[in-house]
Design a protein around this motif. Structure first.
Motif, PDB file in Angstrom:
ATOM      1  N   THR A  72       0.831  -1.208   0.000  1.00 57.49           N
ATOM      2  CA  THR A  72       0.000   0.000   0.000  1.00 57.49           C
ATOM      3  C   THR A  72       0.864   1.256   0.000  1.00 57.49           C
ATOM      4  N   THR A  73       2.039   1.185   0.639  1.00 57.04           N
ATOM      5  CA  THR A  73       3.010   2.289   0.595  1.00 57.04           C
ATOM      6  C   THR A  73       4.411   1.699   0.603  1.00 57.04           C
ATOM      7  N   PRO A  74       5.397   2.399   0.030  1.00 57.80           N
ATOM      8  CA  PRO A  74       6.770   1.872   0.037  1.00 57.80           C
ATOM      9  C   PRO A  74       7.325   1.651   1.447  1.00 57.80           C
ATOM     10  N   ASN A  75       6.897   2.456   2.417  1.00 59.34           N
ATOM     11  CA  ASN A  75       7.391   2.265   3.779  1.00 59.34           C
ATOM     12  C   ASN A  75       6.376   1.535   4.654  1.00 59.34           C
ATOM     13  N   CYS A  76       5.640   0.626   4.039  1.00 64.57           N
ATOM     14  CA  CYS A  76       4.682  -0.223   4.731  1.00 64.57           C
ATOM     15  C   CYS A  76       5.425  -1.009   5.818  1.00 64.57           C
ATOM     16  N   PRO A  77       4.854  -1.112   7.028  1.00 62.87           N
ATOM     17  CA  PRO A  77       5.551  -1.818   8.111  1.00 62.87           C
ATOM     18  C   PRO A  77       5.834  -3.294   7.816  1.00 62.87           C
ATOM     19  N   VAL A  78       5.128  -3.888   6.869  1.00 60.88           N
ATOM     20  CA  VAL A  78       5.353  -5.303   6.557  1.00 60.88           C
ATOM     21  C   VAL A  78       6.152  -5.487   5.260  1.00 60.88           C
ATOM     22  N   ALA A  79       6.847  -4.451   4.827  1.00 59.70           N
ATOM     23  CA  ALA A  79       7.617  -4.529   3.572  1.00 59.70           C
ATOM     24  C   ALA A  79       8.620  -5.672   3.595  1.00 59.70           C
ATOM     25  N   GLU A  80       9.155  -5.990   4.777  1.00 60.02           N
ATOM     26  CA  GLU A  80      10.130  -7.085   4.883  1.00 60.02           C
ATOM     27  C   GLU A  80       9.448  -8.442   5.004  1.00 60.02           C
ATOM     28  N   THR A  81       8.342  -8.505   5.725  1.00 57.30           N
ATOM     29  CA  THR A  81       7.754  -9.805   6.051  1.00 57.30           C
ATOM     30  C   THR A  81       6.665 -10.276   5.095  1.00 57.30           C
ATOM     31  N   LEU A  82       5.892  -9.363   4.518  1.00 54.18           N
ATOM     32  CA  LEU A  82       4.775  -9.770   3.663  1.00 54.18           C
ATOM     33  C   LEU A  82       5.231 -10.542   2.412  1.00 54.18           C
ATOM     34  N   PRO A  83       6.247 -10.061   1.671  1.00 47.16           N
ATOM     35  CA  PRO A  83       6.699 -10.849   0.504  1.00 47.16           C
ATOM     36  C   PRO A  83       7.197 -12.246   0.898  1.00 47.16           C
ATOM     37  N   VAL A  84       7.818 -12.365   2.059  1.00 46.04           N
ATOM     38  CA  VAL A  84       8.301 -13.675   2.528  1.00 46.04           C
ATOM     39  C   VAL A  84       7.111 -14.581   2.834  1.00 46.04           C
ATOM     40  N   GLU A  85       6.086 -14.015   3.455  1.00 47.60           N
ATOM     41  CA  GLU A  85       4.880 -14.796   3.747  1.00 47.60           C
ATOM     42  C   GLU A  85       4.219 -15.271   2.455  1.00 47.60           C
ATOM     43  N   VAL A  86       4.135 -14.382   1.458  1.00 50.14           N
ATOM     44  CA  VAL A  86       3.561 -14.746   0.160  1.00 50.14           C
ATOM     45  C   VAL A  86       4.363 -15.894  -0.448  1.00 50.14           C
ATOM     46  N   GLU A  87       5.688 -15.745  -0.462  1.00 53.07           N
ATOM     47  CA  GLU A  87       6.560 -16.780  -1.038  1.00 53.07           C
ATOM     48  C   GLU A  87       6.372 -18.116  -0.329  1.00 53.07           C
ATOM     49  N   GLU A  88       6.391 -18.124   0.990  1.00 50.32           N
ATOM     50  CA  GLU A  88       6.291 -19.372   1.742  1.00 50.32           C
ATOM     51  C   GLU A  88       4.936 -20.047   1.567  1.00 50.32           C
ATOM     52  N   LYS A  89       3.875 -19.259   1.598  1.00 47.99           N
ATOM     53  CA  LYS A  89       2.534 -19.860   1.477  1.00 47.99           C
ATOM     54  C   LYS A  89       2.285 -20.402   0.073  1.00 47.99           C
ATOM     55  N   VAL A  90       2.727 -19.690  -0.958  1.00 45.50           N
ATOM     56  CA  VAL A  90       2.535 -20.183  -2.327  1.00 45.50           C
ATOM     57  C   VAL A  90       3.412 -21.410  -2.559  1.00 45.50           C
ATOM     58  N   LYS A  91       4.610 -21.404  -1.986  1.00 45.06           N
ATOM     59  CA  LYS A  91       5.519 -22.546  -2.131  1.00 45.06           C
ATOM     60  C   LYS A  91       4.949 -23.799  -1.463  1.00 45.06           C
ATOM     61  N   SER A  92       4.010 -23.620  -0.523  1.00 44.49           N
ATOM     62  CA  SER A  92       3.425 -24.773   0.171  1.00 44.49           C
ATOM     63  C   SER A  92       2.438 -25.546  -0.704  1.00 44.49           C
ATOM     64  N   ILE A  93       2.048 -24.990  -1.863  1.00 44.37           N
ATOM     65  CA  ILE A  93       1.170 -25.708  -2.796  1.00 44.37           C
ATOM     66  C   ILE A  93       1.981 -26.872  -3.372  1.00 44.37           C
ATOM     67  N   ASP A  94       1.391 -28.071  -3.328  1.00 50.65           N
ATOM     68  CA  ASP A  94       2.109 -29.301  -3.681  1.00 50.65           C
ATOM     69  C   ASP A  94       2.917 -29.247  -4.969  1.00 50.65           C
ATOM     70  N   SER A  95       2.306 -28.840  -6.062  1.00 49.37           N
ATOM     71  CA  SER A  95       2.985 -28.945  -7.349  1.00 49.37           C
ATOM     72  C   SER A  95       3.984 -27.816  -7.621  1.00 49.37           C
ATOM     73  N   ILE A  96       4.000 -26.777  -6.797  1.00 50.92           N
ATOM     74  CA  ILE A  96       4.895 -25.642  -7.029  1.00 50.92           C
ATOM     75  C   ILE A  96       6.332 -26.022  -6.709  1.00 50.92           C
ATOM     76  N   HIS A  97       7.222 -25.685  -7.619  1.00 54.54           N
ATOM     77  CA  HIS A  97       8.636 -25.990  -7.441  1.00 54.54           C
ATOM     78  C   HIS A  97       9.354 -24.873  -6.692  1.00 54.54           C
ATOM     79  N   ASP A  98       9.273 -23.653  -7.215  1.00 51.23           N
ATOM     80  CA  ASP A  98       9.957 -22.532  -6.595  1.00 51.23           C
ATOM     81  C   ASP A  98       9.105 -21.273  -6.755  1.00 51.23           C
TER      82      ASP A  98
END
Length: 109
Positions: free
Chosen positions: A56-82
């Motif tokens: 929502t803004t470049p200095n969003c408080p979750v700028a460090e953690t939100l992309p990591v959460e997105v990556e980890e949760k999508v990676k948890s889908i069985d057929s996803i490689h990376d």
């Protein structure tokens, strides 16, 4: 994987969207997909996923953690490689990117 094997991109896309809808911006009670923070999702033949997203803004408080959460949760889908998540602020996020559902939820309609 043989050359005849084709990825069911619709089905995989739906799985990815379903996962993205479980991730919330901590300051807004709406998931990141309905907020319009996901600009694009790419999947190649090796089941590698690239997600182009914003905050929502470049200095969003979750700028460090939100992309990591997105990556980890999508990676948890069985057929996803990376999974690679790329942050962009071009175009900058604004309320017009929100779904009708999100606008309704936040009382903007």
């Amino acid at each position: 994987m043989s050359a005849e094997t084709t990825i069911n991109t619709t089905e995989l896309g739906e799985k990815i969207v379903k996962v993205l809808k479980t991730i919330y911006d901590p300051e807004i009670p709406v998931d990141i997909y309905e907020l319009g923070l996901i600009y694009d999702v790419f999947v190649n033949e090796e089941y590698d996923v690239k997600i182009l997203m914003t905050l929502t803004t470049p200095n969003c408080p979750v700028a460090e953690t939100l992309p990591v959460e997105v990556e980890e949760k999508v990676k948890s889908i069985d057929s996803i490689h990376d999974v690679e998540v790329e942050l962009t602020f071009d175009p900058p996020w604004n309320q017009d990117l929100m779904s009708e559902e999100a606008k309704l939820e936040l009382g903007l309609l």
